[in-house]
Design an enzyme around this catalytic site. Structure first.
Site, PDB file in Angstrom:
ATOM      1  CG  HIS A   1      -7.380  13.300   0.359  1.00 31.91           C
ATOM      2  ND1 HIS A   1      -8.185  14.338  -0.024  1.00 31.91           N
ATOM      3  CD2 HIS A   1      -6.380  13.242  -0.579  1.00 31.91           C
ATOM      4  CE1 HIS A   1      -7.709  14.887  -1.140  1.00 31.91           C
ATOM      5  NE2 HIS A   1      -6.615  14.258  -1.492  1.00 31.91           N
TER       6      HIS A   1
ATOM      7  CD  GLU B   1      -8.998  15.888  -5.926  1.00 29.22           C
ATOM      8  OE1 GLU B   1      -9.103  15.852  -4.693  1.00 29.22           O
ATOM      9  OE2 GLU B   1      -7.933  16.200  -6.485  1.00 29.22           O
TER      10      GLU B   1
ATOM     11  CG  HIS C   1      -7.844  11.842  -5.455  1.00 23.25           C
ATOM     12  ND1 HIS C   1      -6.869  12.072  -6.413  1.00 23.25           N
ATOM     13  CD2 HIS C   1      -7.574  12.686  -4.439  1.00 23.25           C
ATOM     14  CE1 HIS C   1      -6.045  13.001  -5.964  1.00 23.25           C
ATOM     15  NE2 HIS C   1      -6.448  13.394  -4.772  1.00 23.25           N
TER      16      HIS C   1
HETATM   17  C1  BGC Z   1      -4.590  17.477  -3.293  1.00 24.66           C
HETATM   18  C2  BGC Z   1      -3.126  17.465  -3.651  1.00 24.66           C
HETATM   19  C3  BGC Z   1      -2.566  16.122  -3.288  1.00 24.66           C
HETATM   20  C4  BGC Z   1      -3.340  15.066  -4.035  1.00 24.66           C
HETATM   21  C5  BGC Z   1      -2.883  13.680  -3.726  1.00 24.66           C
HETATM   22  C6  BGC Z   1      -5.272  16.405  -4.074  1.00 24.66           C
HETATM   23  O1  BGC Z   1      -6.626  16.376  -3.746  1.00 24.66           O
HETATM   24  O2  BGC Z   1      -5.187  18.728  -3.500  1.00 24.66           O
HETATM   25  O3  BGC Z   1      -2.442  18.470  -2.961  1.00 24.66           O
HETATM   26  O4  BGC Z   1      -1.202  16.032  -3.592  1.00 24.66           O
HETATM   27  O5  BGC Z   1      -4.703  15.165  -3.708  1.00 24.66           O
HETATM   28  O6  BGC Z   1      -2.871  13.446  -2.375  1.00 24.66           O
END
Ligand code: BGC
Length: 350
Positions: free
Chosen positions: A106, A317, A178
């Site tokens: 991210h 997402e 998210h």
């Molecule tokens: C990821 C997860 C992660 C979550 C929070 C998601 O987009 O795929 O693995 O734990 O985000 O960070």
């Protein structure tokens, strides 16, 4: 139809943050803050008009300044993982933060979800537009990227999120939202009974618990990954299937069976208790299904004293496939210099 602006406190650096409360004629409300361009609350009516806040979140700015699970966040410059935290574009190597083991998740430690965004209000459209100038080498990515995120609440109960951007060098652009949804209301403990349909006959398998893609696409048919016919998330989430064991439940990208490049409906979620339904529309090739495998007390106390647990919410997402920059077989997440980045995702409630 209205947009109300209120103070939401100050960051550690003294920057003033605002909250925007957008309401439509049905009483549906979307609350946003310009810290992280975050969706903090979403009050949605059920069949009897009863409102519930269907997204996980915090009561105040302090909560969002920590926010280890990225509740409600705008993710950028790249959603999901980049293996080894480095990549090449035009023969140059770019290094990113290793914020998840050896890999980048991210965007890194200083994600766009931690930035103070500029904003403009478009009252006639019930729309708040956040904008940010992400400088050259921000998070390690090439190019100055001018990006905006427009959240619009329509009169037919849809939250439309449009991302636009332009970069002065070839770069990666892969923005997503998210939000964690619980259609029964964010204080309800579980989404295991939510019925889910995803328009995808293939998914992106991962190598191990790092959740880095193998580069292949596997058929969902005959596996617990199959949501081509709606089923409850709890039906197979604990299945003894290696892909699910690696990630402790669904945390995979689905390769959408799209009719073309346009925006279309790619998923539907229904809560059987309240009858609330959410449809997801996107023009992107993939969607990460994440069912809150790692939500735990480290995510802190939620809004209204809620204490969120594993599987309290689910994320859909929309995005380019994870690590697409390293996989020739995946659609490229590279945004060419001077070309417009423009992508829309809609969460519509019925
Ligand atoms: C990821 C997860 C992660 C979550 C929070 C998601 O987009 O795929 O693995 O734990 O985000 O960070």
């Amino acid at each position: 139809m209205s947009i109300l602006q209120e103070g939401y406190g100050k960051t550690n650096k003294g920057e003033e943050i605002s909250e925007f409360i957008v309401e439509n004629k049905n009483g549906m409300q979307m609350h946003l803050i310009n810290y992280g361009a975050i969706l903090t609350k979403l009050f949605v009516p059920d069949q009897n008009g009863k409102l519930a806040d269907v997204v996980l979140g915090y009561d105040n700015l302090e909560g969002y300044m920590d926010n280890p699970g990225y509740f409600g966040s705008t993710i950028g410059r790249n959603g999901n993982r980049i293996a080894g935290s480095k990549f090449e574009i035009n023969g140059e190597t770019y290094e990113l933060d290793k914020n998840e083991g050896e890999n980048n998740l991210h965007g890194g430690f200083d994600g766009y979800n931690k930035r103070v965004w500029d904003y403009t209000l478009n009252e006639t459209e019930n729309e708040v537009v956040f904008s940010l100038v992400s400088p050259d080498k921000d998070q390690g990515f090439p190019g100055e990227f001018k990006v905006s995120v427009a959240y619009k609440l329509t009169e037919d109960n849809a939250v439309s999120i449009q991302y636009k951007g332009i970069s002065d060098q070839d770069t990666i652009a892969n923005m997503t939202n998210h939000s964690y949804f619980n259609l029964a209301g964010h204080t309800e403990k579980s989404i295991l009974d939510h019925m889910l349909w995803i328009k995808a006959s293939k998914f992106v398998p991962v190598v191990d618990s790092t959740a880095i893609p193998t580069g292949e696409l596997w058929d969902v048919a005959g596996t617990p990954m199959d949501f081509t016919k709606a089923k409850a998330i709890g039906d197979d989430v604990q299945a003894d299937y290696e892909q699910l064991v690696f990630t402790g439940g669904y945390d995979h990208n689905y390769a959408l069976d799209k009719d073309g490049k346009g925006i279309e409906k790619i998923a539907e979620v229904e809560d059987p208790k309240t009858g609330r339904k959410m449809e997801v529309y996107t023009d992107l090739p993939g969607v990460q299904l994440y069912v809150g495998n790692f939500i735990n007390t480290s995510s802190g106390a939620g809004k209204e004293g809620a204490s969120y647990q594993k599987r309290s919410g689910l994320c859909l997402e929309t995005q380019y496939f994870p690590d697409a920059i390293h996989q020739a077989g995946f659609e490229s997440p590279v945004l060419k210099a001077g070309e417009e980045y423009n992508t829309t995702t809609i969460y519509k409630f019925l």
